[in-house]
Design an enzyme around this catalytic site. Structure first.
Site, PDB file in Angstrom:
ATOM      1  N   HIS A 155       0.839  -1.219   0.000  1.00  0.00           N
ATOM      2  CA  HIS A 155       0.000   0.000   0.000  1.00  0.00           C
ATOM      3  C   HIS A 155       0.869   1.262   0.000  1.00  0.00           C
ATOM      4  CE1 HIS A 155      -3.420  -2.622   1.222  1.00  0.00           C
ATOM      5  NE2 HIS A 155      -2.471  -3.237   1.915  1.00  0.00           N
ATOM      6  N   SER A 276      15.156  21.172 -17.023  1.00  0.00           N
ATOM      7  CA  SER A 276      13.971  22.010 -17.218  1.00  0.00           C
ATOM      8  C   SER A 276      14.402  23.282 -17.938  1.00  0.00           C
ATOM      9  CB  SER A 276      13.362  22.346 -15.858  1.00  0.00           C
ATOM     10  OG  SER A 276      12.652  23.570 -15.928  1.00  0.00           O
ATOM     11  N   LYS A 282      16.822  21.677 -12.019  1.00  0.00           N
ATOM     12  CA  LYS A 282      16.056  20.436 -12.157  1.00  0.00           C
ATOM     13  C   LYS A 282      16.785  19.318 -12.886  1.00  0.00           C
ATOM     14  CE  LYS A 282      11.855  19.965 -11.908  1.00  0.00           C
ATOM     15  NZ  LYS A 282      11.000  19.236 -11.000  1.00  0.00           N
ATOM     16  N   GLU A 289       9.384   8.359 -16.788  1.00  0.00           N
ATOM     17  CA  GLU A 289       8.007   8.818 -17.030  1.00  0.00           C
ATOM     18  C   GLU A 289       7.508   8.395 -18.409  1.00  0.00           C
ATOM     19  OE1 GLU A 289       7.568  12.962 -14.734  1.00  0.00           O
ATOM     20  OE2 GLU A 289       9.379  12.784 -15.929  1.00  0.00           O
TER      21      GLU A 289
END
Ligand code: ARG
Length: 475
Positions: A155, A276, A282, A289
């Protein structure tokens, strides 16, 4: 070039030609189309529909065309409807009327499905081989981190400490199942549709089993109507590609979470992360992803094809032309995502100290207390309750359950003796789980060994199949 003008007073309207045209995407089938045509022409020669001299001429023209396609000097043009008509145009250019003789007894209906099957066999084997590289990378990382302690989650909450090598190795099992699924796919689908003609079989090509053998299939399909209309092999391939996508998406999700500041477990290599355009600091896990995101289109391609097939009448219907683009897209998607994921896995650094630090948080050793009591003969329900009471006590003191003193543990249950300390540590807990599938370092070592062995065997089988395929394709 149209292959069917005879009974029409005029050619198709421009809008119809535009709708009907598939050559822009089915050109990917060109080399397979040539190979299947060679097998067909050999069949026509065997049944004496064409002379062996003509057979030779046609085959050498097909060979020429094959090299011209490979070097880019022959390609489709605006008048070609599909790959089959483009290739026939090329043949007619070379041979005149004889160029139109080779398609006796076969239809585009059996041709296209045979071409397509060869395309999938070729590409699914390549994907299987890339999967073995992925498994190899995972196995190496699993081996490297087989001594590292990490929190294990259920979980997404701390559950029990685990060995990080075990965490990584789980992915190898998933991808080896995909390789296995591909091998099943090959076994089940290695039957040739060629010879089915439009739908009723061919009187001019009476031995489809011989063409099947020439094309490397185990045999020919036994029902011509089924042969031209079956696309189960396409749906199954798209399902396999979707499952691979789902497995990649789950790795993607893990690497994304693990590389957050909050987790801080994974440091992605500069070559396998992106920046970025506005925030200079970043470093984003875009590969992870995209691995997660691309599963969406892989599943979409499967769903799209299943929807085309649902309720479709037998035998060939033009709807079936819609079977190809989803497969091309899924294959090409996997061909770009797999190497990037392999690189990401191979180059990521894991912060073992940070992982070990969190491994015992959230009273992750509570199960050890229950197991200790169960081993001492306490019924598990009571052992579970007692461990829960220890958690409550630790919570009230603001400490973790394994930080309770010997006296505090004994105050909850008289059987909780200092003996429990053996398993009330991270490595004590993980290394007590010595079943073959358990997280003990000894089990993980054996597991990685067997994964490596399985992967080598799988690769050997794939390489053999790829060699046979290449041999079959060379004419
Ligand atoms: N382009 C077609 C396809 O991909 C080839 C078969 C055409 N057959 C026909 N009867 N119109 O399915």
């Amino acid at each position: 070039m149209a292959l069917w003008g005879g009974r029409f007073s005029q050619g198709p309207a421009q809008s119809v030609a535009a709708l009907s045209r598939s050559v822009d995407f089915d050109w990917r089938l060109a080399q397979y189309d040539i190979r299947v045509n060679v097998a067909h022409v050999n069949g026509l020669s065997r049944s004496k529909v064409i002379s062996s001299g003509d057979c030779e001429k046609i085959i050498s023209a097909l060979k020429e065309l094959s090299s011209e396609i490979a070097n880019g000097s022959f390609t489709f043009n605006d008048s070609d409807e599909d790959v089959h008509s483009a290739i026939e145009r090329g043949l007619v250019q070379k041979l005149g009327a004889l160029g139109g003789a080779f398609r006796a007894g076969r239809s585009r209906n059996d041709l296209v499905v045979t071409d397509f099957k060869l395309y999938i066999i070729d590409n699914i084997l390549e994907i299987a081989q890339t999967l073995t590289l992925l498994v190899d990378a995972l196995n190496r990382v699993a081996d490297q981190y087989k001594g590292a302690l990490a929190p294990g989650f259920t979980h997404l909450q701390h559950a029990q400490p685990i060995n990080f090598g075990h965490e990584i190795a789980k992915h190898s099992h998933a991808f080896l199942r995909d390789v296995d699924r591909i091998s099943d796919w090959l076994d089940r689908n290695s039957y040739s549709p060629l010879g089915a003609g439009a739908l009723a079989g061919s009187g001019l090509q009476p031995h489809p089993e011989m063409s099947a053998e020439e094309l490397g299939f185990k045999g020919a399909l036994l029902n011509s109507i089924d042969a031209v209309s079956d696309r189960d092999f396409v749906a199954e391939a798209l399902f396999i590609f979707s499952v691979i996508g789902i497995h990649l998406s789950r790795i993607g999700e893990e690497f994304t979470i693990w590389s957050t500041t909050e987790f801080g477990w994974a440091k992605l290599d500069d070559a396998f992360s992106t920046g970025s355009s506005i925030m200079p600091q970043k470093k984003n896990p875009d590969i992870a992803e995209l691995a997660r995101g691309k599963s969406g289109r892989l599943i979409g391609n499967l769903t799209g094809l299943l929807t085309v097939l649902k309720g479709l009448p037998f035998a060939y219907n033009r709807d079936l032309q819609e079977d190809k683009e989803p497969v091309f897209d899924s294959v090409e998607t996997l061909q770009v995502i797999l190497p990037a994921v392999i690189g990401m896995i191979e180059t990521t650094n894991f912060d073992t100290a940070r992982m070990a630090n969190g491994a015992l948080a959230g009273h992750a050793l509570a199960t050890e207390i229950a197991d200790f009591l169960a081993r001492a003969g306490v019924p598990f329900a009571e052992a579970h309750e007692t461990s829960g009471a220890c958690v409550r006590l630790a919570d009230s003191l603001g400490i973790e359950v394994h930080e309770l003193s010997d006296a505090q543990l004994a105050s909850v249950h008289q059987l909780l003796s200092p003996e429990i300390r053996k398993t009330l540590t991270g490595t004590g807990a993980t290394n007590s789980r010595i079943s073959a599938s358990g997280t003990a370092e000894s089990s993980v070592t054996a597991q990685v060994k067997s994964l490596t062995k399985l992967n080598v065997l799988a690769l050997k089988k794939i390489e053999e199949a790829r060699n046979n395929f290449t041999r079959m394709m060379s004419i």
